[in-house]
Design an enzyme around this catalytic site. Structure first.
Site, PDB file in Angstrom:
ATOM      1  CG  ASP A 174     111.021 -17.174  -1.710  1.00 22.27           C
ATOM      2  OD1 ASP A 174     110.897 -18.197  -2.393  1.00 22.27           O
ATOM      3  OD2 ASP A 174     111.796 -16.238  -2.005  1.00 22.27           O
ATOM      4  CE  LYS A 220     108.030 -27.522 -15.412  1.00 23.47           C
ATOM      5  NZ  LYS A 220     106.961 -27.075 -16.319  1.00 23.47           N
TER       6      LYS A 220
HETATM    7  C1  LIG Z   1     119.740 -27.671   5.069  1.00 20.58           C
HETATM    8  C2  LIG Z   1     119.030 -26.640   4.317  1.00 20.58           C
HETATM    9  C3  LIG Z   1     119.353 -25.291   4.788  1.00 20.58           C
HETATM   10  C4  LIG Z   1     119.618 -24.367   3.658  1.00 20.58           C
HETATM   11  C5  LIG Z   1     120.439 -23.177   4.045  1.00 20.58           C
HETATM   12  C6  LIG Z   1     120.936 -22.436   2.812  1.00 20.58           C
HETATM   13  C7  LIG Z   1     120.507 -21.035   2.728  1.00 20.58           C
HETATM   14  C8  LIG Z   1     119.058 -20.858   3.183  1.00 20.58           C
HETATM   15  C9  LIG Z   1     118.164 -20.841   1.974  1.00 20.58           C
HETATM   16  C10 LIG Z   1     116.941 -20.105   2.304  1.00 20.58           C
HETATM   17  C11 LIG Z   1     115.938 -20.370   1.210  1.00 20.58           C
HETATM   18  C12 LIG Z   1     115.631 -19.056   0.544  1.00 20.58           C
HETATM   19  C13 LIG Z   1     114.979 -19.390  -0.746  1.00 20.58           C
HETATM   20  C14 LIG Z   1     114.901 -18.062  -1.504  1.00 20.58           C
HETATM   21  C15 LIG Z   1     114.774 -18.421  -2.923  1.00 20.58           C
HETATM   22  C16 LIG Z   1     114.746 -17.086  -3.792  1.00 20.58           C
HETATM   23  O1  LIG Z   1     114.237 -16.171  -3.237  1.00 20.58           O
HETATM   24  S1  LIG Z   1     115.383 -17.163  -5.268  1.00 20.58           S
HETATM   25  C17 LIG Z   1     115.267 -15.424  -5.713  1.00 20.58           C
HETATM   26  C18 LIG Z   1     114.065 -15.098  -6.523  1.00 20.58           C
HETATM   27  N1  LIG Z   1     114.131 -15.812  -7.790  1.00 20.58           N
HETATM   28  C19 LIG Z   1     114.874 -15.350  -8.807  1.00 20.58           C
HETATM   29  O2  LIG Z   1     115.546 -14.356  -8.751  1.00 20.58           O
HETATM   30  C20 LIG Z   1     114.854 -16.223 -10.045  1.00 20.58           C
HETATM   31  C21 LIG Z   1     114.999 -15.400 -11.297  1.00 20.58           C
HETATM   32  N2  LIG Z   1     114.710 -16.251 -12.460  1.00 20.58           N
HETATM   33  C22 LIG Z   1     115.678 -17.042 -12.958  1.00 20.58           C
HETATM   34  O3  LIG Z   1     116.843 -16.995 -12.569  1.00 20.58           O
HETATM   35  C23 LIG Z   1     115.277 -18.010 -14.032  1.00 20.58           C
HETATM   36  O4  LIG Z   1     114.162 -17.505 -14.731  1.00 20.58           O
HETATM   37  C24 LIG Z   1     114.902 -19.398 -13.448  1.00 20.58           C
HETATM   38  C25 LIG Z   1     113.734 -19.342 -12.481  1.00 20.58           C
HETATM   39  C26 LIG Z   1     116.125 -19.999 -12.722  1.00 20.58           C
HETATM   40  C27 LIG Z   1     114.514 -20.342 -14.583  1.00 20.58           C
HETATM   41  O5  LIG Z   1     115.465 -20.202 -15.593  1.00 20.58           O
HETATM   42  P1  LIG Z   1     116.013 -21.429 -16.410  1.00 20.58           P
HETATM   43  O6  LIG Z   1     116.824 -22.300 -15.521  1.00 20.58           O
HETATM   44  O7  LIG Z   1     116.669 -20.920 -17.631  1.00 20.58           O
HETATM   45  O8  LIG Z   1     114.711 -22.229 -16.688  1.00 20.58           O
HETATM   46  P2  LIG Z   1     113.957 -22.440 -18.068  1.00 20.58           P
HETATM   47  O9  LIG Z   1     114.757 -23.479 -18.818  1.00 20.58           O
HETATM   48  O10 LIG Z   1     113.618 -21.152 -18.729  1.00 20.58           O
HETATM   49  O11 LIG Z   1     112.624 -23.084 -17.534  1.00 20.58           O
HETATM   50  C28 LIG Z   1     112.594 -24.358 -16.937  1.00 20.58           C
HETATM   51  C29 LIG Z   1     111.156 -24.732 -16.789  1.00 20.58           C
HETATM   52  O12 LIG Z   1     110.569 -23.869 -15.802  1.00 20.58           O
HETATM   53  C30 LIG Z   1     109.447 -23.144 -16.364  1.00 20.58           C
HETATM   54  N3  LIG Z   1     109.448 -21.815 -15.794  1.00 20.58           N
HETATM   55  C31 LIG Z   1     110.484 -20.971 -15.646  1.00 20.58           C
HETATM   56  N4  LIG Z   1     110.080 -19.832 -15.056  1.00 20.58           N
HETATM   57  C32 LIG Z   1     108.768 -19.963 -14.824  1.00 20.58           C
HETATM   58  C33 LIG Z   1     107.787 -19.126 -14.244  1.00 20.58           C
HETATM   59  N5  LIG Z   1     108.080 -17.915 -13.754  1.00 20.58           N
HETATM   60  N6  LIG Z   1     106.514 -19.580 -14.161  1.00 20.58           N
HETATM   61  C34 LIG Z   1     106.189 -20.824 -14.612  1.00 20.58           C
HETATM   62  N7  LIG Z   1     107.090 -21.669 -15.178  1.00 20.58           N
HETATM   63  C35 LIG Z   1     108.354 -21.233 -15.282  1.00 20.58           C
HETATM   64  C36 LIG Z   1     109.706 -23.140 -17.862  1.00 20.58           C
HETATM   65  O13 LIG Z   1     108.517 -22.979 -18.583  1.00 20.58           O
HETATM   66  C37 LIG Z   1     110.329 -24.497 -18.055  1.00 20.58           C
HETATM   67  O14 LIG Z   1     109.323 -25.477 -18.064  1.00 20.58           O
HETATM   68  P3  LIG Z   1     109.446 -26.792 -19.027  1.00 20.58           P
HETATM   69  O15 LIG Z   1     109.544 -26.263 -20.421  1.00 20.58           O
HETATM   70  O16 LIG Z   1     110.687 -27.517 -18.585  1.00 20.58           O
HETATM   71  O17 LIG Z   1     108.183 -27.569 -18.752  1.00 20.58           O
END
Ligand SMILES: CCCCCCCCCCCCCCCC(=O)SCCNC(=O)CCNC(=O)[C@H](O)C(C)(C)COP(=O)(O)OP(=O)(O)OC[C@H]1O[C@@H](n2cnc3c(N)ncnc32)[C@H](O)[C@@H]1OP(=O)(O)O
Length: 254
Positions: A174, A220
């Protein structure tokens, strides 16, 4: 309140405290236009917003074993900073810094970190005993759309005796795919993570976690990920991940 939060977000976005894609950086942060690539911009912005006292956890420490160091040196030797104004072809690896507080040091972040949680720490970077849990460093290569992570699993990550817990492996997948997706597509959250565990990872060993971008469709980003032995001969885990771009305000909705 809403207006304040909006102001903070605009500072927050410009601060680079979370990874943002090319478009947002260019449109929202004109002062950053001199930088040559999105990942370099994020790296530089991240480094500059964190105080000198903040520890960059992706730098070597005394717990890193020989294999971890060998690979770190291997990728570091293929990374470098392009001179200002020089066109970067993305043919080098960029090491990504990693801090345990992503909010506190951002513009307006002290306020934001209170709204979210002042004690919040990045999950993988909150163990004081170096080497005990997640030791890792990520490198990004733009031309190949790849992220590679060198990961050394410490003794606190045990699942089956002598081997790494599946949840810890999922965490690293992740983290790597999430960081990769963030570099490509601005702030994202994991929507779906599908994992196949093929062979156990011995505790204390060093493995490679490699992420490849498969496709982008609107909000996505689809990525695949493989965890292998460092010589690539053994496949430990493979995964497919879907990340969806969000607005930072999404994080305040609960
Ligand atoms: C230089 C760089 C260093 C960076 C340094 C910074 C800090 C270091 C970072 C470390 C990196 C850690 C990375 C951890 C990342 C987490 O662990 S995130 C935590 C776990 N995830 C969550 O808690 C997410 C919970 N779910 C949600 O908040 C919402 O359901 C979501 C995922 C944001 C989507 O919600 P939404 O924005 O309302 O999206 P929505 O309009 O419903 O769907 C958009 C599209 O996605 C599809 N979709 C949505 N969910 C799904 C699903 N489960 N399955 C399939 N399709 C889906 C929809 O069908 C739709 O498709 P289209 O119709 O557009 O074709």
């Amino acid at each position: 309140m809403a207006r304040n939060v909006g102001r903070i977000f605009s500072g927050f976005r410009c601060s680079g405290s979370l990874p943002f894609g090319k478009t947002q950086l260019k449109t929202r942060c004109p002062r950053l236009l001199l930088r040559t690539t999105p990942e370099r911009t994020v790296v530089q912005a991240l480094s500059s917003i964190f105080s000198h006292k903040s520890r960059d956890f992706s730098l070597p420490n005394s717990s890193w074993g020989e294999e971890m160091m060998r690979l770190y040196n291997h990728y570091s030797s293929q990374s470098g900073e392009a001179a200002e104004g020089q066109e970067d072809q993305g043919e080098q690896w960029t090491r990504l810094p990693s801090y345990n507080r992503s909010l506190k040091y951002a513009t307006g972040g002290v306020y934001l970190s209170k709204i979210i949680q002042s004690k919040a720490r990045l999950f993988t970077r909150n163990i004081r005993d170096t080497g005990a849990a997640f030791e890792y460093v990520l490198f990004f290569r733009r031309d190949k759309q790849r992220c590679v992570c060198i990961f050394q699993a410490g003794h606190l990550l045990e699942g089956p005796p002598g081997h790494v817990h599946g949840g810890a492996i999922a965490t690293m997948i992740d983290t790597v795919t999430g960081t990769h997706a963030s570099l490509l597509s601005a702030p994202v959250m994991t929507a779906n993570l599908n994992i196949n565990y093929r062979s156990p990872i011995p505790l204390g060993s060093t493995v490679l976690v490699e992420s490849t971008m498969d496709k982008e469709e609107g909000k996505k980003t689809f990525l695949s990920c493989r965890v292998t032995s460092t010589d690539g001969s053994k496949l430990h885990t493979e995964a497919a991940a879907l990340f969806v771009s969000i607005n930072v305000s999404h994080l305040l909705r609960g």
